[in-house]
Enzyme design. Structure first.
Site, PDB file in Angstrom:
ATOM      1  N   LYS A  72       4.168   9.229   8.999  1.00 21.95           N
ATOM      2  CA  LYS A  72       4.113   8.471  10.352  1.00 21.95           C
ATOM      3  C   LYS A  72       4.909   8.781  11.335  1.00 21.95           C
ATOM      4  CE  LYS A  72       0.998   4.890   8.360  1.00 21.95           C
ATOM      5  NZ  LYS A  72       1.092   4.180   7.192  1.00 21.95           N
ATOM      6  N   TYR A  90       0.857  -1.262  -0.105  1.00 21.20           N
ATOM      7  CA  TYR A  90       0.075  -0.004  -0.013  1.00 21.20           C
ATOM      8  C   TYR A  90       0.791   1.241  -0.049  1.00 21.20           C
ATOM      9  CZ  TYR A  90      -3.436   3.419   1.825  1.00 21.20           C
ATOM     10  OH  TYR A  90      -4.284   4.422   1.686  1.00 21.20           O
ATOM     11  N   ASP A 103       9.454   2.881  -0.112  1.00 24.81           N
ATOM     12  CA  ASP A 103       8.330   3.603   0.733  1.00 24.81           C
ATOM     13  C   ASP A 103       8.490   3.190   2.150  1.00 24.81           C
ATOM     14  OD1 ASP A 103       6.095   4.488   1.724  1.00 24.81           O
ATOM     15  OD2 ASP A 103       4.450   3.514   0.385  1.00 24.81           O
TER      16      ASP A 103
HETATM   17  C1  LIG Z   1       0.271   4.746   5.832  1.00 32.57           C
HETATM   18  C2  LIG Z   1       1.082   4.250   4.485  1.00 32.57           C
HETATM   19  C3  LIG Z   1       1.008   5.230   3.357  1.00 32.57           C
HETATM   20  C4  LIG Z   1       0.051   6.201   3.440  1.00 32.57           C
HETATM   21  O1  LIG Z   1       0.092   7.433   4.386  1.00 32.57           O
HETATM   22  P1  LIG Z   1      -1.010   8.141   4.843  1.00 32.57           P
HETATM   23  O2  LIG Z   1      -0.207   9.247   5.790  1.00 32.57           O
HETATM   24  O3  LIG Z   1      -2.132   7.384   5.327  1.00 32.57           O
HETATM   25  O4  LIG Z   1      -1.485   9.016   3.607  1.00 32.57           O
HETATM   26  C5  LIG Z   1       1.776   5.054   2.344  1.00 32.57           C
HETATM   27  N1  LIG Z   1       2.799   3.880   2.425  1.00 32.57           N
HETATM   28  C6  LIG Z   1       2.829   3.064   3.412  1.00 32.57           C
HETATM   29  C7  LIG Z   1       3.965   2.011   3.190  1.00 32.57           C
HETATM   30  C8  LIG Z   1       2.206   3.215   4.465  1.00 32.57           C
HETATM   31  O5  LIG Z   1       2.224   2.391   5.605  1.00 32.57           O
END
Ligand SMILES: *Cc1c(COP(=O)(O)O)cnc(C)c1O
Length: 428
Positions: A265, A142, A237
Protein backbone atom coordinates in the site's frame (compact mmCIF):
# COMPACT_ATOMS: atom_id res chain seq x y z
CA UNK A 1 -29.16 3.52 -17.85
CA UNK A 2 -26.01 5.17 -16.47
CA UNK A 3 -22.72 4.70 -18.24
CA UNK A 4 -21.35 2.95 -15.12
CA UNK A 5 -24.21 0.43 -15.19
CA UNK A 6 -23.57 -0.07 -18.89
CA UNK A 7 -19.86 -0.70 -18.37
CA UNK A 8 -20.58 -3.03 -15.44
CA UNK A 9 -22.86 -5.11 -17.68
CA UNK A 10 -20.11 -5.39 -20.27
CA UNK A 11 -17.52 -6.11 -17.57
CA UNK A 12 -19.50 -9.03 -16.18
CA UNK A 13 -19.11 -10.82 -19.50
CA UNK A 14 -15.31 -10.72 -19.41
CA UNK A 15 -14.32 -10.28 -15.74
CA UNK A 16 -15.66 -12.58 -12.97
CA UNK A 17 -18.25 -10.49 -11.13
CA UNK A 18 -17.27 -7.57 -13.36
CA UNK A 19 -14.23 -6.71 -11.24
CA UNK A 20 -10.62 -7.62 -10.55
CA UNK A 21 -10.99 -7.66 -6.76
CA UNK A 22 -14.21 -8.94 -5.12
CA UNK A 23 -15.31 -6.16 -2.74
CA UNK A 24 -15.31 -3.65 -5.61
CA UNK A 25 -18.47 -5.33 -6.95
CA UNK A 26 -20.57 -3.76 -4.11
CA UNK A 27 -22.29 -7.07 -3.32
CA UNK A 28 -22.27 -6.39 0.43
CA UNK A 29 -24.01 -3.02 0.08
CA UNK A 30 -26.16 -3.58 -3.01
CA UNK A 31 -26.35 -1.53 -6.17
CA UNK A 32 -23.78 -1.49 -8.94
CA UNK A 33 -20.31 -0.02 -8.61
CA UNK A 34 -19.45 3.25 -10.29
CA UNK A 35 -16.64 3.27 -12.84
CA UNK A 36 -14.01 5.93 -12.24
CA UNK A 37 -13.12 8.34 -15.02
CA UNK A 38 -10.49 10.29 -13.07
CA UNK A 39 -9.38 11.28 -9.60
CA UNK A 40 -7.60 14.24 -8.03
CA UNK A 41 -6.95 15.12 -4.38
CA UNK A 42 -9.76 13.83 -2.15
CA UNK A 43 -12.20 13.34 -5.02
CA UNK A 44 -13.17 10.73 -7.58
CA UNK A 45 -15.21 11.54 -10.68
CA UNK A 46 -17.20 8.69 -12.21
CA UNK A 47 -17.90 8.11 -15.90
CA UNK A 48 -21.30 9.79 -15.50
CA UNK A 49 -19.69 12.96 -14.14
CA UNK A 50 -20.73 12.44 -10.50
CA UNK A 51 -18.14 13.50 -7.92
CA UNK A 52 -17.41 11.68 -4.64
CA UNK A 53 -15.27 12.54 -1.61
CA UNK A 54 -13.17 9.39 -1.34
CA UNK A 55 -12.58 7.60 1.99
CA UNK A 56 -11.34 4.42 0.31
CA UNK A 57 -8.19 6.03 -1.12
CA UNK A 58 -7.41 2.96 -3.23
CA UNK A 59 -7.84 0.85 -0.05
CA UNK A 60 -5.00 2.58 1.76
CA UNK A 61 -2.06 3.49 -0.47
CA UNK A 62 -3.08 7.08 -1.22
CA UNK A 63 -2.18 8.86 2.00
CA UNK A 64 -1.61 12.01 -0.10
CA UNK A 65 -4.88 11.65 -2.01
CA UNK A 66 -5.14 11.12 -5.76
CA UNK A 67 -2.66 12.36 -8.38
CA UNK A 68 -0.55 14.31 -5.90
CA UNK A 69 1.65 16.66 -7.96
CA UNK A 70 4.94 15.59 -6.33
CA UNK A 71 4.21 11.90 -6.95
CA UNK A 72 2.99 12.59 -10.47
CA UNK A 73 6.25 14.44 -11.23
CA UNK A 74 8.30 11.58 -9.81
CA UNK A 75 6.38 8.99 -11.85
CA UNK A 76 6.74 11.05 -15.02
CA UNK A 77 10.46 11.65 -14.50
CA UNK A 78 11.07 7.96 -13.80
CA UNK A 79 9.01 6.75 -16.76
CA UNK A 80 10.94 8.99 -19.13
CA UNK A 81 14.07 7.07 -18.19
CA UNK A 82 12.47 3.69 -18.99
CA UNK A 83 10.01 1.81 -16.82
CA UNK A 84 11.53 -1.60 -16.21
CA UNK A 85 15.15 -2.68 -16.29
CA UNK A 86 15.47 -6.18 -14.85
CA UNK A 87 18.68 -4.86 -13.35
CA UNK A 88 19.30 -2.88 -10.17
CA UNK A 89 18.53 0.85 -10.01
CA UNK A 90 19.29 3.50 -7.41
CA UNK A 91 15.64 4.11 -6.48
CA UNK A 92 15.34 0.60 -4.94
CA UNK A 93 18.24 1.33 -2.66
CA UNK A 94 16.92 4.76 -1.72
CA UNK A 95 13.47 3.42 -0.85
CA UNK A 96 15.04 0.61 1.20
CA UNK A 97 17.06 3.16 3.17
CA UNK A 98 13.97 5.27 3.84
CA UNK A 99 12.05 2.21 5.03
CA UNK A 100 14.89 1.24 7.39
CA UNK A 101 15.18 4.76 8.77
CA UNK A 102 11.43 4.98 9.40
CA UNK A 103 11.16 1.40 10.76
CA UNK A 104 14.40 0.45 12.51
CA UNK A 105 13.29 -3.19 12.99
CA UNK A 106 13.45 -3.56 9.20
CA UNK A 107 17.21 -3.91 9.05
CA UNK A 108 17.04 -5.32 5.51
CA UNK A 109 14.17 -5.35 3.06
CA UNK A 110 13.11 -7.13 -0.15
CA UNK A 111 10.64 -5.45 -2.50
CA UNK A 112 7.88 -7.45 -4.17
CA UNK A 113 4.76 -6.48 -6.13
CA UNK A 114 1.88 -6.77 -3.64
CA UNK A 115 1.04 -7.25 0.01
CA UNK A 116 0.05 -10.83 -0.77
CA UNK A 117 3.52 -11.59 -2.10
CA UNK A 118 5.08 -9.97 0.96
CA UNK A 119 3.18 -12.13 3.47
CA UNK A 120 3.73 -15.32 1.42
CA UNK A 121 7.46 -14.71 1.38
CA UNK A 122 7.62 -13.74 5.06
CA UNK A 123 5.96 -17.01 6.06
CA UNK A 124 8.32 -19.03 3.87
CA UNK A 125 11.24 -17.26 5.50
CA UNK A 126 9.85 -17.85 9.01
CA UNK A 127 9.39 -21.54 8.25
CA UNK A 128 12.90 -21.82 6.85
CA UNK A 129 14.47 -19.95 9.76
CA UNK A 130 12.73 -21.98 12.47
CA UNK A 131 12.49 -25.34 10.74
CA UNK A 132 8.82 -25.40 11.81
CA UNK A 133 5.64 -25.38 9.73
CA UNK A 134 2.69 -24.14 11.78
CA UNK A 135 1.57 -20.50 11.90
CA UNK A 136 -0.89 -18.68 14.14
CA UNK A 137 -3.15 -15.95 12.77
CA UNK A 138 -6.14 -14.14 14.25
CA UNK A 139 -9.79 -14.35 13.21
CA UNK A 140 -10.76 -11.52 10.87
CA UNK A 141 -7.18 -10.55 10.01
CA UNK A 142 -6.50 -10.52 6.28
CA UNK A 143 -2.99 -11.20 5.06
CA UNK A 144 -3.59 -11.40 1.32
CA UNK A 145 -5.00 -14.28 -0.67
CA UNK A 146 -2.26 -16.92 -0.39
CA UNK A 147 -3.40 -20.42 0.65
CA UNK A 148 -2.01 -20.27 4.17
CA UNK A 149 -3.97 -17.14 5.04
CA UNK A 150 -7.46 -17.93 3.75
CA UNK A 151 -8.44 -19.36 7.09
CA UNK A 152 -10.87 -17.21 9.10
CA UNK A 153 -9.75 -14.23 7.04
CA UNK A 154 -11.20 -10.72 6.89
CA UNK A 155 -11.66 -8.27 4.00
CA UNK A 156 -13.45 -9.72 0.96
CA UNK A 157 -13.52 -13.18 2.53
CA UNK A 158 -15.52 -11.74 5.43
CA UNK A 159 -17.59 -9.48 3.22
CA UNK A 160 -18.74 -12.33 1.02
CA UNK A 161 -19.11 -14.73 3.94
CA UNK A 162 -16.83 -17.29 2.32
CA UNK A 163 -15.78 -19.84 4.95
CA UNK A 164 -12.40 -21.01 3.70
CA UNK A 165 -11.92 -20.76 -0.01
CA UNK A 166 -12.37 -23.90 -2.11
CA UNK A 167 -9.06 -24.68 -3.75
CA UNK A 168 -7.07 -24.33 -0.53
CA UNK A 169 -5.87 -27.87 0.22
CA UNK A 170 -6.92 -29.05 3.68
CA UNK A 171 -3.30 -30.01 4.25
CA UNK A 172 -2.25 -26.36 3.89
CA UNK A 173 -5.10 -25.02 5.99
CA UNK A 174 -4.24 -27.46 8.77
CA UNK A 175 -0.92 -25.67 9.23
CA UNK A 176 -2.70 -22.40 10.02
CA UNK A 177 -4.05 -22.12 13.55
CA UNK A 178 -6.36 -19.29 14.55
CA UNK A 179 -7.33 -17.48 17.71
CA UNK A 180 -9.56 -14.47 18.46
CA UNK A 181 -7.84 -11.06 18.24
CA UNK A 182 -7.21 -9.37 21.61
CA UNK A 183 -7.51 -12.70 23.45
CA UNK A 184 -4.25 -13.30 25.31
CA UNK A 185 -5.52 -16.43 27.05
CA UNK A 186 -6.45 -18.02 23.71
CA UNK A 187 -3.00 -17.25 22.28
CA UNK A 188 -1.40 -18.73 25.39
CA UNK A 189 -3.52 -21.84 24.93
CA UNK A 190 -2.31 -22.25 21.34
CA UNK A 191 1.31 -21.88 22.46
CA UNK A 192 0.77 -24.39 25.26
CA UNK A 193 -0.46 -27.01 22.82
CA UNK A 194 1.69 -26.16 19.77
CA UNK A 195 4.55 -23.98 21.06
CA UNK A 196 7.32 -26.11 19.60
CA UNK A 197 5.63 -26.43 16.17
CA UNK A 198 4.97 -22.72 15.67
CA UNK A 199 7.16 -20.97 13.10
CA UNK A 200 5.45 -17.61 13.44
CA UNK A 201 2.60 -15.51 14.67
CA UNK A 202 1.31 -13.12 12.02
CA UNK A 203 -0.96 -10.27 13.01
CA UNK A 204 -2.42 -7.02 11.75
CA UNK A 205 -1.30 -4.81 14.65
CA UNK A 206 -4.42 -2.67 14.23
CA UNK A 207 -7.04 -4.73 12.39
CA UNK A 208 -8.30 -3.01 9.26
CA UNK A 209 -9.80 -5.91 7.34
CA UNK A 210 -12.65 -6.72 9.71
CA UNK A 211 -13.60 -3.08 10.01
CA UNK A 212 -11.31 -1.18 12.38
CA UNK A 213 -10.30 -2.90 15.63
CA UNK A 214 -7.68 -1.48 17.99
CA UNK A 215 -5.47 -3.79 20.04
CA UNK A 216 -5.81 -3.77 23.82
CA UNK A 217 -2.65 -2.64 25.63
CA UNK A 218 -1.66 -6.11 26.83
CA UNK A 219 -2.20 -7.96 23.52
CA UNK A 220 0.95 -7.30 21.49
CA UNK A 221 3.35 -7.37 24.47
CA UNK A 222 1.90 -10.80 25.28
CA UNK A 223 2.42 -12.02 21.70
CA UNK A 224 6.00 -10.73 21.75
CA UNK A 225 6.70 -12.56 25.02
CA UNK A 226 5.07 -15.81 23.86
CA UNK A 227 7.09 -15.81 20.62
CA UNK A 228 10.31 -15.17 22.53
CA UNK A 229 9.62 -17.90 25.07
CA UNK A 230 8.78 -20.51 22.41
CA UNK A 231 11.24 -19.58 19.63
CA UNK A 232 8.57 -18.44 17.17
CA UNK A 233 8.88 -15.30 15.04
CA UNK A 234 6.54 -12.34 15.42
CA UNK A 235 5.43 -10.97 12.04
CA UNK A 236 3.66 -7.61 11.97
CA UNK A 237 1.61 -7.39 8.80
CA UNK A 238 1.84 -3.63 8.33
CA UNK A 239 0.63 -3.65 4.73
CA UNK A 240 -2.16 -1.32 5.86
CA UNK A 241 -0.77 0.27 9.04
CA UNK A 242 2.78 0.88 7.75
CA UNK A 243 3.41 4.64 7.35
CA UNK A 244 -0.32 5.10 8.07
CA UNK A 245 -0.89 4.99 11.83
CA UNK A 246 2.47 6.67 12.62
CA UNK A 247 5.61 7.69 10.68
CA UNK A 248 7.14 4.34 11.67
CA UNK A 249 3.93 2.32 11.49
CA UNK A 250 2.08 0.42 14.19
CA UNK A 251 5.33 -0.92 15.62
CA UNK A 252 6.34 2.63 16.50
CA UNK A 253 2.90 3.53 17.81
CA UNK A 254 2.77 0.40 19.98
CA UNK A 255 6.45 0.24 20.95
CA UNK A 256 6.83 -3.37 19.76
CA UNK A 257 9.77 -4.70 17.73
CA UNK A 258 8.62 -7.52 15.44
CA UNK A 259 11.11 -9.96 13.91
CA UNK A 260 9.65 -9.50 10.43
CA UNK A 261 7.41 -6.84 8.93
CA UNK A 262 5.33 -6.96 5.77
CA UNK A 263 4.54 -3.78 3.85
CA UNK A 264 2.47 -2.74 0.86
CA UNK A 265 0.00 0.00 0.00
CA UNK A 266 1.63 3.33 1.09
CA UNK A 267 5.18 2.05 0.46
CA UNK A 268 4.32 2.03 -3.26
CA UNK A 269 2.35 5.27 -3.25
CA UNK A 270 -0.44 3.64 -5.30
CA UNK A 271 1.79 1.58 -7.58
CA UNK A 272 1.94 -2.24 -7.23
CA UNK A 273 4.57 -2.63 -4.50
CA UNK A 274 4.94 -4.79 -1.43
CA UNK A 275 7.93 -5.47 0.80
CA UNK A 276 9.07 -7.70 3.60
CA UNK A 277 11.96 -7.17 5.92
CA UNK A 278 13.32 -7.45 9.41
CA UNK A 279 16.24 -8.86 11.35
CA UNK A 280 19.41 -9.03 9.29
CA UNK A 281 20.12 -12.64 10.36
CA UNK A 282 16.72 -13.65 8.98
CA UNK A 283 16.89 -11.59 5.77
CA UNK A 284 20.34 -13.07 5.15
CA UNK A 285 18.57 -16.37 4.44
CA UNK A 286 16.91 -14.90 1.34
CA UNK A 287 18.37 -15.79 -2.09
CA UNK A 288 20.95 -15.05 -3.35
CA UNK A 289 22.42 -14.35 0.13
CA UNK A 290 20.89 -17.58 1.45
CA UNK A 291 18.88 -20.61 0.33
CA UNK A 292 15.28 -19.30 0.69
CA UNK A 293 14.05 -18.65 -2.84
CA UNK A 294 11.95 -15.64 -3.77
CA UNK A 295 12.11 -13.57 -6.96
CA UNK A 296 10.15 -11.18 -9.18
CA UNK A 297 10.39 -10.00 -12.80
CA UNK A 298 9.04 -6.55 -11.95
CA UNK A 299 10.25 -6.31 -8.33
CA UNK A 300 11.93 -3.00 -7.52
CA UNK A 301 10.33 -1.44 -10.59
CA UNK A 302 11.83 2.05 -11.07
CA UNK A 303 8.51 3.86 -11.61
CA UNK A 304 6.92 2.16 -8.60
CA UNK A 305 9.95 2.88 -6.42
CA UNK A 306 9.83 6.55 -7.47
CA UNK A 307 6.14 6.77 -6.51
CA UNK A 308 6.84 5.21 -3.10
CA UNK A 309 9.80 7.48 -2.44
CA UNK A 310 7.94 10.65 -3.42
CA UNK A 311 4.98 9.62 -1.24
CA UNK A 312 7.10 8.89 1.82
CA UNK A 313 9.03 12.15 1.37
CA UNK A 314 5.81 14.17 1.44
CA UNK A 315 4.76 12.45 4.69
CA UNK A 316 7.96 13.75 6.31
CA UNK A 317 6.77 17.36 6.29
CA UNK A 318 6.47 18.75 9.83
CA UNK A 319 3.05 18.07 11.38
CA UNK A 320 1.93 15.77 8.55
CA UNK A 321 0.76 12.89 10.76
CA UNK A 322 -0.58 15.17 13.51
CA UNK A 323 -2.84 17.06 11.09
CA UNK A 324 -4.12 13.84 9.51
CA UNK A 325 -4.88 12.31 12.88
CA UNK A 326 -6.69 15.43 14.07
CA UNK A 327 -8.92 15.46 10.98
CA UNK A 328 -9.64 11.76 11.30
CA UNK A 329 -10.52 12.15 14.98
CA UNK A 330 -12.94 14.91 14.02
CA UNK A 331 -14.61 12.75 11.36
CA UNK A 332 -14.99 9.83 13.76
CA UNK A 333 -16.33 12.10 16.53
CA UNK A 334 -18.79 13.65 14.07
CA UNK A 335 -20.13 10.23 13.09
CA UNK A 336 -20.45 9.30 16.78
CA UNK A 337 -22.28 12.55 17.61
CA UNK A 338 -24.77 12.10 14.79
CA UNK A 339 -25.39 8.51 15.85
CA UNK A 340 -26.11 9.40 19.45
CA UNK A 341 -28.39 12.26 18.40
CA UNK A 342 -30.42 9.79 16.36
CA UNK A 343 -30.27 7.06 18.98
CA UNK A 344 -28.33 4.66 16.74
CA UNK A 345 -25.70 2.56 18.50
CA UNK A 346 -22.31 3.15 16.84
CA UNK A 347 -18.82 2.11 17.90
CA UNK A 348 -16.24 4.14 15.99
CA UNK A 349 -12.49 4.43 16.33
CA UNK A 350 -9.28 5.41 14.59
CA UNK A 351 -5.49 5.16 14.73
CA UNK A 352 -3.78 7.92 12.81
CA UNK A 353 -5.78 8.33 9.62
CA UNK A 354 -7.16 4.79 9.56
CA UNK A 355 -10.71 4.60 10.94
CA UNK A 356 -13.89 2.60 11.14
CA UNK A 357 -17.44 2.66 12.47
CA UNK A 358 -19.64 -0.31 13.38
CA UNK A 359 -23.39 -0.16 13.90
CA UNK A 360 -23.04 -1.89 17.26
CA UNK A 361 -23.26 -0.85 20.90
CA UNK A 362 -19.74 -2.16 21.43
CA UNK A 363 -17.19 -2.78 22.58
CA UNK A 364 -15.87 -4.33 19.35
CA UNK A 365 -12.58 -5.98 20.25
CA UNK A 366 -12.67 -9.03 17.97
CA UNK A 367 -14.14 -10.40 14.75
CA UNK A 368 -17.15 -12.14 16.25
CA UNK A 369 -18.24 -8.87 17.89
CA UNK A 370 -17.66 -7.10 14.55
CA UNK A 371 -19.86 -9.64 12.81
CA UNK A 372 -22.66 -8.93 15.29
CA UNK A 373 -22.83 -5.32 14.08
CA UNK A 374 -25.79 -4.29 11.95
CA UNK A 375 -24.42 -4.88 8.44
CA UNK A 376 -27.86 -4.32 6.88
CA UNK A 377 -27.95 -0.79 8.32
CA UNK A 378 -24.38 -0.29 7.12
CA UNK A 379 -25.47 -1.20 3.58
CA UNK A 380 -28.32 1.36 3.69
CA UNK A 381 -25.94 3.99 5.12
CA UNK A 382 -23.39 3.26 2.41
CA UNK A 383 -25.95 3.65 -0.40
CA UNK A 384 -27.34 6.87 1.08
CA UNK A 385 -23.81 8.28 1.56
CA UNK A 386 -22.88 7.41 -2.01
CA UNK A 387 -25.96 9.19 -3.34
CA UNK A 388 -24.81 12.20 -1.32
CA UNK A 389 -21.34 12.10 -2.86
CA UNK A 390 -19.42 10.34 -0.08
CA UNK A 391 -17.59 7.12 -1.03
CA UNK A 392 -17.16 4.80 1.96
CA UNK A 393 -15.64 1.33 1.62
CA UNK A 394 -18.47 -0.87 0.29
CA UNK A 395 -18.45 -3.26 3.27
CA UNK A 396 -18.90 -3.05 7.03
CA UNK A 397 -15.69 -5.08 7.31
CA UNK A 398 -13.18 -2.64 5.84
CA UNK A 399 -11.37 0.33 7.35
CA UNK A 400 -11.65 3.84 5.94
CA UNK A 401 -8.84 6.31 5.26
CA UNK A 402 -8.36 10.07 5.39
CA UNK A 403 -5.67 11.57 3.15
CA UNK A 404 -3.75 14.83 3.41
CA UNK A 405 -5.89 16.07 0.52
CA UNK A 406 -9.01 15.97 2.74
CA UNK A 407 -9.44 19.51 4.11
CA UNK A 408 -11.23 20.51 7.30
CA UNK A 409 -14.05 21.76 5.08
CA UNK A 410 -14.22 18.32 3.38
CA UNK A 411 -14.46 16.66 6.78
CA UNK A 412 -17.25 19.00 7.94
CA UNK A 413 -19.16 18.49 4.70
CA UNK A 414 -18.74 14.71 5.06
CA UNK A 415 -20.01 14.74 8.65
CA UNK A 416 -23.12 16.59 7.48
CA UNK A 417 -23.74 14.20 4.58
CA UNK A 418 -23.16 11.11 6.73
CA UNK A 419 -25.60 12.51 9.29
CA UNK A 420 -28.20 12.92 6.54
CA UNK A 421 -27.42 9.43 5.26
CA UNK A 422 -27.92 8.03 8.76
CA UNK A 423 -31.36 9.67 8.99
CA UNK A 424 -32.26 7.84 5.79
CA UNK A 425 -31.50 4.50 7.48
CA UNK A 426 -34.05 5.14 10.27
CA UNK A 427 -37.75 4.16 10.32
CA UNK A 428 -37.61 0.79 8.67
C1 LIG B 1 -4.18 -5.18 1.68
C2 LIG B 1 -3.58 -6.10 2.66
C3 LIG B 1 -2.86 -7.23 2.25
C4 LIG B 1 -2.79 -7.68 0.82
O1 LIG B 1 -2.15 -6.77 0.00
P1 LIG B 1 -2.41 -6.86 -1.59
O2 LIG B 1 -1.50 -5.81 -2.14
O3 LIG B 1 -3.86 -6.57 -1.77
O4 LIG B 1 -2.05 -8.22 -2.03
C5 LIG B 1 -2.20 -7.99 3.22
N1 LIG B 1 -2.28 -7.64 4.51
C6 LIG B 1 -2.97 -6.57 4.95
C7 LIG B 1 -2.97 -6.23 6.39
C8 LIG B 1 -3.65 -5.77 4.04
O5 LIG B 1 -4.36 -4.73 4.47
Amino acid sequence: MSRSADLFDRARAVLPGGVNSPVRAFRAVGGTPFFVARAAGARLTDVDGKIYIDYVCSWGPLILGHAHPAVLDAIRAAAEKGWSYGAPCEAELELAEVVRRRMPSVEMVRFVNSGTEATMAAIRLARAATGRSVILKFDGCYHGHADSFLVKAGSGVATLGLPDSPGVPAAFASLTLTAPFNDVAAAEGVFQRHGDELAAVIVEPFVGNAGFIAPEPDFHPALRALCDRHGALLIFDEVMTGFRVAPGGAQQRLGIRPDLTTLGKIVGGGMPVGAYGGRVDLMGLIAPEGPVYQAGTLSGNPVAMAAGLATLRETERPGFYETLERRTARLVAGIGDAASRHGVPVTAGHAGSMWGAYFAAGPVRNFSQARNSDAARFARWHRAALARGVFLAPSAFEAGFVSSAHTDADIDHTIEQLDGALVETLDR
